[in-house]
Design an enzyme around this catalytic site. Structure first.
Site, PDB file in Angstrom:
ATOM      1  N   GLU A 123       3.090   5.079   4.390  1.00 29.44           N
ATOM      2  CA  GLU A 123       2.208   4.339   5.316  1.00 29.44           C
ATOM      3  C   GLU A 123       2.971   3.956   6.591  1.00 29.44           C
ATOM      4  OE1 GLU A 123       0.012   1.188   3.400  1.00 29.44           O
ATOM      5  OE2 GLU A 123      -0.450   0.239   5.320  1.00 29.44           O
ATOM      6  N   LYS A 134      -1.320  -6.513  -2.107  1.00 29.61           N
ATOM      7  CA  LYS A 134      -1.006  -5.102  -1.838  1.00 29.61           C
ATOM      8  C   LYS A 134      -0.020  -5.027  -0.680  1.00 29.61           C
ATOM      9  CE  LYS A 134      -1.770  -0.965   0.310  1.00 29.61           C
ATOM     10  NZ  LYS A 134      -1.316  -0.597   1.667  1.00 29.61           N
ATOM     11  N   ASP A 140      11.411   1.794 -11.052  1.00 30.57           N
ATOM     12  CA  ASP A 140      10.112   2.101 -11.651  1.00 30.57           C
ATOM     13  C   ASP A 140       9.019   1.317 -10.911  1.00 30.57           C
ATOM     14  OD1 ASP A 140       7.851   2.298 -13.249  1.00 30.57           O
ATOM     15  OD2 ASP A 140       8.996   2.259 -15.114  1.00 30.57           O
ATOM     16  N   HIS A 200      -1.578  -0.560  14.106  1.00 30.76           N
ATOM     17  CA  HIS A 200      -1.759   0.656  13.305  1.00 30.76           C
ATOM     18  C   HIS A 200      -2.095   1.856  14.178  1.00 30.76           C
ATOM     19  CE1 HIS A 200      -2.442  -1.058   9.017  1.00 30.76           C
ATOM     20  NE2 HIS A 200      -1.343  -1.482   9.580  1.00 30.76           N
TER      21      HIS A 200
HETATM   22  C1  MEV Z   1      -1.965  -2.831   4.783  1.00 28.08           C
HETATM   23  O1  MEV Z   1      -1.255  -1.853   4.070  1.00 28.08           O
HETATM   24  C2  MEV Z   1      -1.589  -4.218   4.267  1.00 28.08           C
HETATM   25  C3  MEV Z   1      -2.483  -5.338   4.755  1.00 28.08           C
HETATM   26  O2  MEV Z   1      -3.849  -5.013   4.509  1.00 28.08           O
HETATM   27  C4  MEV Z   1      -2.078  -6.576   3.997  1.00 28.08           C
HETATM   28  C5  MEV Z   1      -2.998  -7.751   4.215  1.00 28.08           C
HETATM   29  O3  MEV Z   1      -4.188  -7.558   4.493  1.00 28.08           O
HETATM   30  O4  MEV Z   1      -2.513  -8.878   4.057  1.00 28.08           O
HETATM   31  C6  MEV Z   1      -2.358  -5.546   6.252  1.00 28.08           C
END
Ligand code: MEV
Length: 413
Positions: A81, A253, A269, A366
């Site tokens: 990413e 995430k 892992d 992004h």
């Molecule tokens: C993108 O990979 C991660 C985010 O979505 C985390 C978040 O929303 O806190 C930007």
């Protein structure tokens, strides 16, 4: 339809498997090159997994300038990413304005579970009894400062199965091999002493006794003129993750963007670490964000704590040559130190994400990184990528065809 591959594919030699795959697919040469490293790495892939055909190269980068417990670290990260490494480095830079991260960690204690049916005498299980059966397996671990750390027994309500968890300090290892060996040893022993029948034994990836954490305190002016307002919005954004699990999943995430990338770079892992972290996020009965934020005067304080079963030896760690490089970049930390660095990396990612989300939004950054990928897709290579990405960004038009035209113009100049 999936491609046809020969029967008994797994029994073919690596080169025959690759030939068969090549025949079965219409690989463009770029794709074939991508999965084809030199002979040594191909052999390594073959030695590591069944039915290997090549490698999946993921970018390896370095998030630089982490000040952690008064020491500077540059953190290797393997990730597909585009924004992750940039986000972590930016977070590290913000945290530096407040003197860096403070981190902590538990001892690296892991548990193995033994499940017994029809066990009538659980009271007969004692520390001495367990240690008698496993002491031989722990000799070298004890020399390194690890070893037996107790057990817990619990009757599972619905199944009436007796669960015994045995805890071992595994020092620099992840512990799966040792704990599974111990579990297998204890299966017959605990069955006979309790009069039960062993169903199974396996380590638990929960790793709840192996947590690490990181904290920072930064002046809100690190966020610019409207710093206090931004900091308060960060706190609110974090509060939402305690109330809305859909938001918490994305929040966590993001934390794992940093942690998993470090795990992959060091050949740890990733699945085990992810599973443990998400289970931990649910420990209060609902799935929640793992960070805490608060504003104190003109400072924003952020904190994270989570289970991090990072190893620096064993499995593919240290065995995979790329992981050796990654550990070297970090100054060859022990497993506990690596877990503490991982906690800081996760928190840095999260700080950057929340700051962007409550200000300009993340799409802005992004799209800038997307321009680089588009430049590559349009045919730019080497230095051309940055130049073309700049042109794409200036024009704010993100189409391959237009990027190709821009590239042509660039080459003419
Ligand atoms: C993108 O990979 C991660 C985010 O979505 C985390 C978040 O929303 O806190 C930007």
């Amino acid at each position: 339809l999936s491609v046809k591959i020969p029967m008994s594919f797994r029994k073919l030699s690596l080169s025959r498997r690759r030939m068969a795959l090549r025949e079965a697919t219409e690989f463009d040469s770029e794709a074939w090159e991508a999965i084809s490293p030199g002979e040594d790495l191909l052999s390594l892939a073959d030695a590591m997994v069944e039915s290997a055909v090549g490698i999946m190269p993921v970018p390896l980068g370095i998030a630089s300038g982490f000040l952690i417990d008064n020491e500077t670290f540059h953190v290797p990260m393997a990730v597909e990413e585009p924004s992750v490494i940039a986000a972590c480095s930016f977070g590290a830079k913000l945290v530096k304005t407040g003197g860096g991260f403070t981190t902590w960690a538990d001892d690296p204690v892991m548990g193995v579970q033994i499940f017994l049916e029809d066990a009538a005498h659980e009271e007969k299980i004692t520390d001495d009894l367990i240690q008698e059966y496993i002491s031989n397996d722990l000799v070298s671990m004890e020399k390194r400062g690890g070893g037996y750390r107790g057990f817990a027994a619990e009757r599972l309500e619905k199944s009436n199965v007796l669960k015994i968890e045995v805890y071992i300090d595994v020092r620099d290892a992840m512990g799966a091999n040792l704990l599974n060996t111990i579990g297998e040893k204890l299966k017959p022993a605990l069955s006979s002493v309790t009069g039960g029948t062993a169903l199974m034994a396996i380590l638990t990836n929960e790793a709840k006794k192996r947590c690490a954490g990181a904290r920072f305190k930064i002046p809100v002016k690190a966020f610019g003129g409207e710093g206090l307002k931004v900091a308060k919005r960060v706190v609110l954004a974090n509060q939402i993750t305690k109330e809305d699990s859909a938001r918490a999943v994305t929040h966590n995430k993001g934390i794992m963007n940093g942690i998993t990338s470090l795990a992959l770079a060091t050949a740890n892992d990733t699945r085990a670490i992810e599973a443990a972290v998400h289970a931990y996020a649910s420990r209060k009965g609902t799935y929640q964000g793992l960070t805490e934020y608060r504003v104190e005067g003109n400072f924003l304080i952020g904190e994270v704590e989570l289970p991090l079963a990072f190893a620096v030896i064993g499995g593919a760690v240290g065995y995979h040559p790329a992981s050796r490089l990654a550990l070297k970049v970090l100054g060859n930390p022990d497993a506990v130190r690596l877990a503490r660095i991982a906690a800081a990396v996760g928190l840095a990612q999260n700080l950057t994400a929340l700051r962007a989300l409550v200000s300009e939004g993340i799409q802005h950054g992004h799209m800038r990184l997307h321009a680089n990928r588009l430049a590559y897709q349009a045919g730019a290579r080497g230095d051309e990528i940055d130049l073309l990405a700049d042109d794409i960004w200036k024009g704010q038009r993100f189409h391959v065809e237009e990027a190709k035209n821009l590239l042509e113009r660039l080459r003419q100049q």
